[in-house]
Design an enzyme around this catalytic site. Structure first.
Site, mmCIF file in Angstrom:
data_model
loop_
_atom_site.group_PDB
_atom_site.id
_atom_site.type_symbol
_atom_site.label_atom_id
_atom_site.label_comp_id
_atom_site.label_asym_id
_atom_site.label_seq_id
_atom_site.Cartn_x
_atom_site.Cartn_y
_atom_site.Cartn_z
ATOM 1 N N GLY A 1 -0.242 -33.829 -3.838
ATOM 2 C CA GLY A 1 0.744 -34.728 -4.462
ATOM 3 C C GLY A 1 1.706 -35.268 -3.417
ATOM 4 N N ARG B 1 6.631 -40.378 10.537
ATOM 5 C CA ARG B 1 7.374 -41.116 11.578
ATOM 6 C C ARG B 1 7.723 -40.192 12.745
ATOM 7 N NH1 ARG B 1 12.918 -41.409 12.271
ATOM 8 N NH2 ARG B 1 13.795 -43.347 13.138
ATOM 9 N N ARG C 1 -6.300 -35.561 -3.732
ATOM 10 C CA ARG C 1 -6.715 -34.162 -3.878
ATOM 11 C C ARG C 1 -8.240 -34.209 -3.789
ATOM 12 N NH1 ARG C 1 -1.881 -31.942 -5.918
ATOM 13 N NH2 ARG C 1 -0.841 -33.183 -7.511
ATOM 14 N N ASP D 1 0.047 -26.145 -1.016
ATOM 15 C CA ASP D 1 -0.833 -24.977 -0.832
ATOM 16 C C ASP D 1 -2.322 -25.344 -0.804
ATOM 17 O OD1 ASP D 1 -0.805 -25.561 -3.529
ATOM 18 O OD2 ASP D 1 -0.754 -23.473 -4.181
ATOM 19 N N THR E 1 -3.629 -28.017 0.403
ATOM 20 C CA THR E 1 -3.880 -28.585 1.739
ATOM 21 C C THR E 1 -4.098 -27.472 2.757
ATOM 22 O OG1 THR E 1 -2.380 -30.371 1.119
ATOM 23 C CG2 THR E 1 -2.900 -30.159 3.473
ATOM 24 N N THR F 1 5.638 -30.953 -0.534
ATOM 25 C CA THR F 1 5.458 -30.835 -1.993
ATOM 26 C C THR F 1 6.828 -30.761 -2.650
ATOM 27 O OG1 THR F 1 4.779 -29.358 -3.795
ATOM 28 C CG2 THR F 1 5.104 -28.310 -1.679
ATOM 29 N N ASP G 1 7.410 -29.125 -5.215
ATOM 30 C CA ASP G 1 7.493 -27.865 -5.976
ATOM 31 C C ASP G 1 8.275 -26.742 -5.272
ATOM 32 O OD1 ASP G 1 5.909 -29.211 -7.773
ATOM 33 O OD2 ASP G 1 4.056 -28.204 -7.168
ATOM 34 N N ASP H 1 7.151 -24.384 -3.522
ATOM 35 C CA ASP H 1 6.484 -23.115 -3.847
ATOM 36 C C ASP H 1 5.721 -22.510 -2.670
ATOM 37 O OD1 ASP H 1 4.632 -25.136 -3.778
ATOM 38 O OD2 ASP H 1 3.509 -24.487 -5.524
ATOM 39 N N ARG I 1 4.359 -27.475 -11.530
ATOM 40 C CA ARG I 1 3.067 -26.814 -11.789
ATOM 41 C C ARG I 1 3.317 -25.399 -12.277
ATOM 42 N NH1 ARG I 1 -1.835 -28.774 -10.051
ATOM 43 N NH2 ARG I 1 -0.880 -30.010 -8.420
ATOM 44 N N LYS J 1 29.913 -25.868 -28.460
ATOM 45 C CA LYS J 1 29.519 -27.102 -27.778
ATOM 46 C C LYS J 1 28.615 -27.916 -28.662
ATOM 47 C CE LYS J 1 28.804 -26.549 -22.815
ATOM 48 N NZ LYS J 1 27.728 -26.137 -21.924
ATOM 49 N N SER K 1 26.498 -30.569 -27.643
ATOM 50 C CA SER K 1 25.188 -30.900 -27.063
ATOM 51 C C SER K 1 24.612 -29.706 -26.323
ATOM 52 C CB SER K 1 25.316 -32.077 -26.101
ATOM 53 O OG SER K 1 25.851 -31.653 -24.874
ATOM 54 N N HIS L 1 6.401 -38.167 -13.593
ATOM 55 C CA HIS L 1 6.235 -38.542 -12.177
ATOM 56 C C HIS L 1 7.431 -39.259 -11.553
ATOM 57 C CE1 HIS L 1 2.151 -37.324 -13.072
ATOM 58 N NE2 HIS L 1 1.939 -37.272 -11.764
ATOM 59 N N GLN M 1 9.885 -37.842 -10.888
ATOM 60 C CA GLN M 1 10.370 -36.780 -9.981
ATOM 61 C C GLN M 1 9.697 -36.823 -8.613
ATOM 62 O OE1 GLN M 1 10.652 -32.877 -12.555
ATOM 63 N NE2 GLN M 1 9.361 -34.369 -13.579
HETATM 64 O O1 F6P Z 1 2.404 -30.367 -6.863
HETATM 65 C C1 F6P Z 1 3.215 -31.452 -7.161
HETATM 66 C C2 F6P Z 1 3.087 -31.849 -8.610
HETATM 67 O O2 F6P Z 1 3.953 -32.961 -8.855
HETATM 68 C C3 F6P Z 1 3.350 -30.737 -9.621
HETATM 69 O O3 F6P Z 1 4.729 -30.509 -9.821
HETATM 70 C C4 F6P Z 1 2.633 -31.253 -10.836
HETATM 71 O O4 F6P Z 1 2.240 -30.197 -11.677
HETATM 72 C C5 F6P Z 1 1.438 -31.937 -10.236
HETATM 73 O O5 F6P Z 1 1.765 -32.256 -8.897
HETATM 74 C C6 F6P Z 1 0.993 -33.182 -10.940
HETATM 75 O O6 F6P Z 1 -0.140 -33.659 -10.300
HETATM 76 P P1 F6P Z 1 -0.786 -35.077 -10.574
HETATM 77 O O7 F6P Z 1 0.086 -36.123 -9.936
HETATM 78 O O8 F6P Z 1 -2.113 -35.008 -9.917
HETATM 79 O O9 F6P Z 1 -0.848 -35.257 -12.042
#
Ligand code: F6P
Length: 322
Positions: A11, A21, A72, A103, A105, A126, A128, A130, A172, A213, A215, A252, A254
């Site tokens: 990703g 760069r 991927r 991971d 990769t 990544t 994540d 992680d 993930r 609260k 909300s 996405h 994010q």
């Molecule tokens: O590993 C990055 C990530 O954005 C994860 O947070 C998410 O689960 C996954 O990739 C989504 O993958 P794709 O873009 O292939 O749907």
């Protein structure tokens, strides 16, 4: 080391371009030839190699995504795919490779190392966060800031309507995006897979909090709830019918956007250090930053799964979210 190749894989994440760069410009500085490989391992198999120079990475430090494209690859997992990739690296006279990815990769690079002796050095790309061996991965800081910005907006409308929102964030099987962005956005609860969700406690918490609260924001990491975020919200609605509930899946967004300054600087440091690591004879290691210092972690350790994350942050979160 006379010729290096660089590629991005898995990703995409904001800061990958800053890392590319840095790799290219560090190579230019050391008079090392540098090639980019398009579309990750797929491009290595399909011979998508391009020459790069200082100018080819101009104006990209601020851009999200990756100019080298990414994928991927399932073909790379086959012996045939790896043989083709090896032949192409040799054809281009590549003496060292810099892999920017997560991971998957590095697991690929480990497997590849059993049949190809060309050294690989990794940079953790990544959102994540992680991977073991770095405090922050490339793109994580941008992603959590994107989430915080989105949740601030959701809070405005949640507040106005006295609503309860479940917001699903990426990661993930890792809850690090959820944990930090949840703390940063003042969420009332954070559900992550590393800490088993106690449904009864969540209901109690949401019930009691109702008095103080209007909300409520519950951040749910992918796979952090029991079932999907929609199923979770329906389950909660049955228990707490007085709540007006909405679900928002950030998805996405994010992964995109201009990298934060933190991501640009970290990515540049990692790309720069990756070239110098190859020059120093290092191989099969991931570059990371731990306590503001460059660290080298063997691929096999970097990809180990994190079963527990920041118990201190989790405890603090529970204290602060009333
Ligand atoms: O590993 C990055 C990530 O954005 C994860 O947070 C998410 O689960 C996954 O990739 C989504 O993958 P794709 O873009 O292939 O749907």
């Amino acid at each position: 080391m006379k010729k290096i190749a660089v590629f991005t894989s898995g990703g995409d994440s904001p800061g990958m371009n800053a890392c590319i760069r840095a790799v290219v410009r560090t190579c230019v500085f050391h008079k090392i030839e540098v090639m980019g490989i398009l579309h990750g391992y797929d491009g290595m198999i399909r011979d998508e190699f391009i020459s790069m120079n200082a100018k080819s990475v101009s104006g990209i430090i601020q851009r999200g995504g990756t100019i080298l494209k990414t994928a991927r690859s399932s073909e790379f997992l086959t012996q045939e795919g790896m043989q083709k990739a090896k032949a192409n690296l040799e054809k281009h006279g590549i003496e060292g490779v810099i892999a920017i990815g997560g991971d998957g990769t590095f697991k690929g690079a480990l497997e590849f190392g059993t049949l190809c002796s060309i050294p690989f050095v990794g940079c953790p790309g990544t959102i994540d966060n992680d991977l073991i061996g770095t405090d922050f991965t490339i793109g994580y800081d941008t992603a959590i800031n994107t989430v915080v910005e989105a949740v601030d907006k959701i809070r405005d409308t949640a507040e106005s309507h006295d609503r309860l929102f479940f917001v699903e964030v990426m990661g993930r099987d890792a809850g690090l995006i959820a944990l930090r962005s949840g703390i940063g956005s003042g969420a009332e609860a954070i559900l992550i897979s590393e800490a088993k969700t106690d449904f009864e406690k969540l209901i109690q918490h949401l019930k009691e909090g109702r008095k103080d609260k209007s909300s409520k924001i519950v951040i749910v990491s992918e796979q952090g709830g029991t079932g999907s975020v929609l199923q979770l919200s329906e389950k909660v609605k049955k228990e707490l019918p007085f709540y007006d509930i909405r679900v928002s899946v950030l998805g996405h967004i994010q992964r995109g956007g201009n990298p934060t300054c933190m991501d640009r600087v970290n990515s540049s440091r990692m790309g720069f250090s990756a070239v110098e690591a190859l020059m120093a004879g290092k191989k099969q290691v991931m570059i990371g930053i731990i306590n503001n210092k460059i660290a080298y972690t063997p691929f096999e350790n970097a990809v180990k799964h994190l079963d527990e994350i920041h118990p201190d942050l989790q405890r603090m979160m529970r204290v602060l979210a009333v």
